[in-house]
Design an enzyme around this catalytic site. Structure first.
Site, short mmCIF file in Angstrom:
data_model
loop_
_atom_site.label_atom_id
_atom_site.label_comp_id
_atom_site.label_asym_id
_atom_site.label_seq_id
_atom_site.Cartn_x
_atom_site.Cartn_y
_atom_site.Cartn_z
N HIS A 97 30.14 13.53 81.52
CA HIS A 97 29.39 14.62 82.17
C HIS A 97 29.78 14.69 83.63
CE1 HIS A 97 27.03 10.92 82.46
NE2 HIS A 97 26.60 11.38 83.64
N HIS A 99 28.40 15.89 87.35
CA HIS A 99 27.22 16.28 88.14
C HIS A 99 27.60 17.39 89.11
CE1 HIS A 99 24.71 12.56 87.40
NE2 HIS A 99 25.90 12.08 87.09
P1 AMP Z 1 25.23 8.98 85.23
O1 AMP Z 1 24.51 7.93 86.03
O2 AMP Z 1 26.40 9.59 85.94
O3 AMP Z 1 25.58 8.48 83.85
O4 AMP Z 1 24.21 10.18 85.07
C1 AMP Z 1 23.32 10.30 84.02
C2 AMP Z 1 22.35 11.38 84.40
O5 AMP Z 1 21.68 11.83 83.25
C3 AMP Z 1 21.26 10.92 85.39
O6 AMP Z 1 21.35 11.69 86.58
C4 AMP Z 1 19.96 11.18 84.63
O7 AMP Z 1 18.93 11.68 85.45
C5 AMP Z 1 20.40 12.21 83.61
N1 AMP Z 1 19.60 12.25 82.39
C6 AMP Z 1 19.24 11.19 81.60
N2 AMP Z 1 18.53 11.62 80.55
C7 AMP Z 1 18.43 12.98 80.67
C8 AMP Z 1 17.81 14.01 79.88
N3 AMP Z 1 17.13 13.73 78.76
N4 AMP Z 1 17.90 15.28 80.32
C9 AMP Z 1 18.58 15.58 81.45
N5 AMP Z 1 19.20 14.67 82.23
C10 AMP Z 1 19.12 13.38 81.85
#
Ligand code: AMP
Ligand code: ZN
Length: 130
Positions: A97, A99
């Site tokens: 993903h 950001h």
């Molecule tokens: P990373 O640390 O780059 O893996 O980012 C994972 C992101 O996913 C974090 O910013 C979380 O806040 C986000 N996240 C986790 N669960 C969900 C969810 N159910 N819906 C939307 N965002 C999520």
């Protein structure tokens, strides 16, 4: 199944801002800044480095489009575009993903600091290029 695959399948609710056959963009649940968005391929890859180059390119092209839309519609002053790859880099969800973090103010909650160089640039060049 990973949590983003569950979201893609519709098993877990999300706030979708874009969807097509291959990609999905949702609001990040943390909203680090107003409009913090995640753009992901629907096909599961653990991280960005595992994606074939053409799919990685397609993903980044969509990120460019959506970041422009988000910055413009939310009247942000800029944005950070961030891909955490592996735990050491802060990746917590092992489904690729990107950001998009809109920025409004130099004193907001996000900060990155780049330290003064202590490495030999030629040594690094040799390792990468040879
Ligand atoms: P990373 O640390 O780059 O893996 O980012 C994972 C992101 O996913 C974090 O910013 C979380 O806040 C986000 N996240 C986790 N669960 C969900 C969810 N159910 N819906 C939307 N965002 C999520
Ligand atoms: Zn997944």
């Amino acid at each position: 199944m990973c949590i983003f695959c569950e979201i893609i399948k519709g098993n877990i609710p999300s706030s979708k801002i874009y969807e097509d056959d291959n990609y999905l963009a949702i609001l990040d649940i943390s909203q680090t800044t107003y409009g913090h968005t995640l753009v992901m391929p629907k096909k599961h890859y653990d991280n960005f480095l595992q994606m074939p180059e053409n799919e990685a390119g397609e993903l980044m092209s969509l990120v460019n489009t959506l970041a422009n839309k988000i910055v413009s519609k939310l009247d942000a002053k800029g944005c950070n575009i961030l891909i955490n790859t592996n735990e050491v880099a802060g990746q917590s969800v092992l489904h690729t993903h990107v950001h998009i973090i809109p920025r409004y103010d130099l004193n907001d909650t996000v900060s990155f600091s780049f330290k003064e160089n202590k490495f030999d640039l030629n040594e690094i060049l040799n390792k990468i290029n040879n």
